[in-house]
Enzyme design. Structure first.
Site, PDB file in Angstrom:
ATOM      1  N   ASP A  57       8.050  -3.296  14.903  1.00 40.98           N
ATOM      2  CA  ASP A  57       7.449  -1.984  15.136  1.00 40.98           C
ATOM      3  C   ASP A  57       6.206  -1.692  14.320  1.00 40.98           C
ATOM      4  O   ASP A  57       5.806  -0.548  14.185  1.00 40.98           O
ATOM      5  CB  ASP A  57       8.494  -0.910  14.819  1.00 40.98           C
ATOM      6  CG  ASP A  57       9.006  -0.987  13.380  1.00 40.98           C
ATOM      7  OD1 ASP A  57       8.429  -1.754  12.593  1.00 40.98           O
ATOM      8  OD2 ASP A  57       9.972  -0.274  13.055  1.00 40.98           O
TER       9      ASP A  57
ATOM     10  N   HIS B 257       7.275   0.140  -3.630  1.00 39.27           N
ATOM     11  CA  HIS B 257       6.340  -0.315  -2.594  1.00 39.27           C
ATOM     12  C   HIS B 257       4.916  -0.110  -3.109  1.00 39.27           C
ATOM     13  O   HIS B 257       4.663   0.819  -3.887  1.00 39.27           O
ATOM     14  CB  HIS B 257       6.592   0.524  -1.340  1.00 39.27           C
ATOM     15  CG  HIS B 257       5.981  -0.017  -0.084  1.00 39.27           C
ATOM     16  ND1 HIS B 257       4.637   0.036   0.152  1.00 39.27           N
ATOM     17  CD2 HIS B 257       6.529  -0.618   0.999  1.00 39.27           C
ATOM     18  CE1 HIS B 257       4.376  -0.502   1.337  1.00 39.27           C
ATOM     19  NE2 HIS B 257       5.516  -0.907   1.872  1.00 39.27           N
TER      20      HIS B 257
END
Ligand code: UD1
Ligand code: UDP
Length: 390
Positions: free
Chosen positions: A107, A263
């Site tokens: 995705d 992240h």
């Protein structure tokens, strides 16, 4: 000579395109499986490098050397940057190679833009991890729309579960173009778990690596809560709430370690800085560290009691390891593990996150019920099933 030509003509040129950490993890076992049959497939690996450092960590663990590297990541890039750079980069790579099929994954903007570029060349697209849906195009954003768009462009759909196949059937995709294979993430997970389960030296290396990364309690008796987060729809208040909840929990449970491999997206780091910038880590139980390479991360998941995340891939891996997952999102395109009871949606409300983690830490019976190992996403043979269909 004619014989040689015949062989060359039957070799299929399979191009795999990926660019972010999770795509790389989930496509790596497929690259390895295809490479086992050089007389059947010419494998062309294209990385867009939508991620750079986090992609390179995966390439190195799985020892993959890309044939093309579009090297497109820019710090603080937006969706226009990534989409346009993938399209322009793929134009040249496709025209040079004319593959028989282009395989994309899941995705991301890399996968949708790569699928679109293959469509522009009228090359069939195989979509790995097809058919996951929330049917809310703003959650996850932009991933839900990316998935739907890729399904419109793809010719072959490798659905991980029966549920994802049903979604595709309902959208009018023909049954003979959909193949239920399981999710390749379980192939990847098994590959690394088997590595460290049977190799004490490697385990020691991982422990040293975790210690260098800033976490040295992995061998200890303390419980570990592992945290990750990066979803765009959580940027801003969502992330601030998540951080506030972690702060509250770290004070409430001084004997539990809270470890967060952050992240690299600056939006994630800014929120962490805002909430934790001036706080005193009084109990020394908060660990904010750099992203971990896959081997160390999976090892840490194995050692953790609870995983608190908004990640897609981790929702699929953790149930296999028997770890309860609290998903800090309002929707998920992966309802299978929720139905099985090991994954729970908790959103980004501070109180709810604190309550759910507290229940798991305080109530042994509740913890036992929710932490049973299940495998709704695959049995580790997804890649060989995909190859059969190719
Ligand atoms: C992307 C995907 C998301 C996927 C996630 C996995 C899209 C739109 N988003 O989101 O679906 O779940 O990856 O992690 O496709 N950065 C680095 N180094 C890296 C990686 C990222 O510095 O190795 C920083 C850069 O500043 C970069 C930013 O993070 O510009 C955002 O990266 P990007 O790929 O655009 O978005 P993600 O949030 O990582
Ligand atoms: N992961 C990793 N190192 C980390 C954090 C996660 O290797 O420090 C792995 C994790 O095991 C999973 C994948 O990265 O396979 C998930 O990536 P991410 O959460 O970035 O993306 P998503 O799955 O949400 O698209």
């Amino acid at each position: 000579m004619g014989f040689l030509n015949n062989i060359l003509m039957t070799i299929k040129k399979v191009m795999l395109v990926f660019g972010t950490r999770p795509e790389a993890i989930k496509m790596a076992p497929l690259v390895k499986e295809l490479e086992k049959y050089p007389n059947k497939y010419k494998v062309i690996v294209v990385v867009t490098a939508q991620h750079r450092e986090m992609l390179d960590q995966v390439l190195s663990i799985f020892n993959i050397k890309p044939d093309y590297d579009l090297d497109l990541m820019k710090k603080g890039q937006d969706l226009y940057d990534v989409t346009s750079r993938v399209l322009l980069g793929m134009r040249e790579v496709l025209s040079k190679n004319s593959p028989d099929i282009v395989l994309v994954h899941g995705d991301t903007t890399t996968s949708t833009a790569a699928a679109l570029s293959a469509f522009y060349e009228q090359i069939p697209v195989g979509h790995v991890e097809a058919g996951l849906r929330t049917y809310n195009i703003y959650s996850p954003w932009p991933e839900e729309a990316n998935r739907q768009l890729t399904s419109r462009l793809a010719t072959y759909h490798f659905a991980p579960t029966e549920l994802s196949k049903d979604n595709l059937l309902k959208e009018g995709i023909s049954n003979d173009k959909i193949f239920v294979t399981g999710n390749t993430v379980i192939d990847a997970l098994n590959m690394v778990v088997n590595k460290f389960k049977n190799d004490i030296e490697l385990e020691e290396k991982i422990i040293t690596n975790l210690s260098k990364a800033g976490f040295c309690n992995v061998r200890g008796e303390r419980k570990i809560v592992l945290i990750t987060g990066h979803r765009r729809e959580n940027f801003g208040n969502g992330f601030i709430n998540i951080c506030e909840a972690i702060k509250e929990l770290s004070v409430k449970y001084p004997n539990v370690d809270f470890i967060y491999p952050m992240h690299l997206n600056p939006n994630v780091r800014n929120a962490i800085r805002k909430v934790f910038g001036n706080i005193n880590n009084i109990f020394g139980n908060l660990f904010f560290i750099e992203p971990l390479e896959y081997l160390s991360f999976v090892y840490l998941m194995e050692k953790s009691s609870i995983i608190l995340t908004d990640s897609g891939g981790i929702q699929e891996e953790a149930p296999s390891l028997g770890k309860p997952v609290l998903v800090m999102r309002d929707t998920t395109e992966r309802p299978e593990a929720i139905e099985a009871g090991t994954v729970k949606l908790v959103g980004t409300n501070v109180k709810q996150i604190v309550n759910e983690v507290s229940m798991l830490l305080d109530d042994e019976e509740y913890y036992k019920n929710i932490s049973k190992a299940i495998n709704p996403y695959g049995d580790g043979f997804a890649c060989s099933r995909i190859l059969k269909r190719l």
